[in-house]
Design a protein around this motif. Structure first.
Motif, short mmCIF file in Angstrom:
data_model
loop_
_atom_site.label_atom_id
_atom_site.label_comp_id
_atom_site.label_asym_id
_atom_site.label_seq_id
_atom_site.Cartn_x
_atom_site.Cartn_y
_atom_site.Cartn_z
N LEU A 196 0.83 -1.21 0.00
CA LEU A 196 0.00 0.00 0.00
C LEU A 196 0.87 1.26 0.00
O LEU A 196 0.54 2.24 -0.67
CB LEU A 196 -0.94 -0.01 1.22
N GLN A 243 2.09 1.73 -3.50
CA GLN A 243 1.05 2.33 -4.35
C GLN A 243 0.98 3.83 -4.10
O GLN A 243 0.79 4.62 -5.02
CB GLN A 243 -0.33 1.71 -4.04
N ASN A 244 1.13 4.22 -2.85
CA ASN A 244 1.06 5.64 -2.52
C ASN A 244 2.27 6.41 -3.05
O ASN A 244 2.15 7.61 -3.33
CB ASN A 244 0.89 5.84 -1.02
N ASN A 260 1.20 7.24 -6.45
CA ASN A 260 0.21 8.33 -6.44
C ASN A 260 0.87 9.67 -6.15
O ASN A 260 0.54 10.70 -6.76
CB ASN A 260 -0.87 8.05 -5.40
N LEU A 261 1.81 9.65 -5.21
CA LEU A 261 2.53 10.88 -4.85
C LEU A 261 3.31 11.40 -6.05
O LEU A 261 3.34 12.61 -6.34
CB LEU A 261 3.48 10.60 -3.69
N GLU A 286 2.63 10.93 -9.20
CA GLU A 286 1.68 11.50 -10.17
C GLU A 286 1.30 12.92 -9.78
O GLU A 286 1.24 13.82 -10.62
CB GLU A 286 0.41 10.64 -10.27
N LEU A 315 -0.74 14.97 2.60
CA LEU A 315 0.15 13.94 2.03
C LEU A 315 1.16 13.50 3.07
O LEU A 315 1.39 12.30 3.27
CB LEU A 315 0.88 14.51 0.81
N ALA A 361 -0.57 11.39 5.61
CA ALA A 361 -0.91 10.04 5.14
C ALA A 361 0.31 9.11 5.22
O ALA A 361 0.20 7.96 5.64
CB ALA A 361 -1.43 10.09 3.72
N PHE A 362 1.45 9.63 4.80
CA PHE A 362 2.65 8.78 4.85
C PHE A 362 3.09 8.53 6.29
O PHE A 362 3.48 7.43 6.65
CB PHE A 362 3.78 9.39 4.01
N LEU A 391 -6.37 11.83 -6.63
CA LEU A 391 -5.09 11.23 -6.23
C LEU A 391 -4.87 11.38 -4.72
O LEU A 391 -4.42 10.45 -4.05
CB LEU A 391 -3.93 11.88 -7.00
N ILE A 424 -4.55 8.31 -1.90
CA ILE A 424 -3.47 8.22 -0.92
C ILE A 424 -4.06 8.06 0.49
O ILE A 424 -3.59 7.24 1.29
CB ILE A 424 -2.54 9.45 -1.02
N ALA A 478 -3.69 4.84 3.06
CA ALA A 478 -3.20 5.02 4.43
C ALA A 478 -4.19 4.41 5.43
O ALA A 478 -3.80 3.75 6.39
CB ALA A 478 -2.98 6.50 4.73
#
Lengths: 154, 109
Positions: free
Chosen positions: A107, A110-111, A114-115, A117, A132, A135-136, B61, B65, B69
């Motif tokens: 996951l 995948q992020n 996305n980041l 992009e 962002l 989320a990480f 997007l 994300i 998460a």
């Protein structure tokens, strides 16, 4: 003393109950383990990776509104974190009963896509970076929380 | 010595219930804190889009994300739950170890 038919049935029923219990317990063994043990290398590697992401967000925020923040200047970062994630994942996948951690790492990977992009489209404000970064942080914290839980009070 | 299954089962249940009751508050607190963070992030994405600071494409997007998460958090909750079950089963086995080993005449558990 002769046993009656009823006594025999009762003895046999008890013997069967005991056999079922014994076989079940023997099958289970003394201690069962449903999830992999704690791995210090995974703990350290994920923590180190999380630090790289923090540095990335600090750097991007500092360079916002300048040409230095553009995606092309960070291709090395994306390559590096992908490689590190892959290394951590290979180790996690090699350990039995560790499927949940492997899925979590997938996951995060995948992020990263996305980041990337989003970065190509351009970051326009510090407010955009905030969710962002959160989320990480949340993802890495989740992975580490589970890893520490695997210590089981060791 | 005969084993009384209902008595054995009750001992195991009581031992395992204690472990599960002990684990649940920690899992619940973690889940609550993490979902609050997710909700705040999603609210921010909506605000940024409404303020014209995020296009639809970027908002999607961002949401992807956040969803990933959240999935990572849910997996941790699942993992913590499985570890709690493991501890409960081991507690249950531990509670009946002496009874069973005495009944069977050797160290089975």
């Amino acid at each position: 003393m002769r046993h009656s038919g009823r006594d025999t049935a009762r003895v046999l029923r008890r013997a069967l109950q005991l056999t079922v219990v014994a076989v079940t317990l023997a099958g289970l063994g003394c201690q069962i383990k449903l999830v992999a043990d704690y791995d210090e290398i995974t703990d350290r590697s994920v923590t180190a990776l999380q630090r790289e992401f923090e540095l990335f967000f600090i750097d991007v925020e500092r360079n916002l509104y300048t040409p230095d923040a553009v995606y092309d200047n960070y291709i090395g970062f994306y390559d590096e974190v992908r490689a590190e994630l892959s290394v951590i994942r290979v180790r996690a996948a090699a350990r039995p009963k560790n499927e949940i951690t492997v899925e979590q790492l997938d996951l995060v990977a995948q992020n990263v896509d996305n980041l990337e992009e989003l970065h190509k489209l351009g970051f326009e404000s510090p407010e955009e970076l905030e969710p962002l970064r959160a989320a990480f942080q949340q993802s890495f914290q989740a992975i580490l929380t589970l890893e520490l839980a695997k210590k089981r009070g060791q | 010595m005969a084993i009384r299954v209902p008595s054995l089962a009750k001992q195991m249940l009581d031992a395992s219930r204690g472990v599960l009751e002990e684990s649940w508050p920690e899992i619940k607190d973690y889940a609550k804190a993490e979902f609050k963070k997710t909700a705040e992030s999603i609210a921010m994405i909506v605000r940024l889009h409404a303020a014209g600071k995020l296009t639809q494409k970027k908002a999607r997007l961002h949401l992807e994300i956040q969803k990933n998460a959240s999935r990572t958090v849910l997996l941790t909750i699942e993992g913590m739950g499985i570890i709690a079950v493991e501890r409960a089963i081991n507690a249950a086995l531990g509670a009946v170890r002496d009874t069973v080993n005495t009944a069977i005449g050797f160290r089975l558990i």
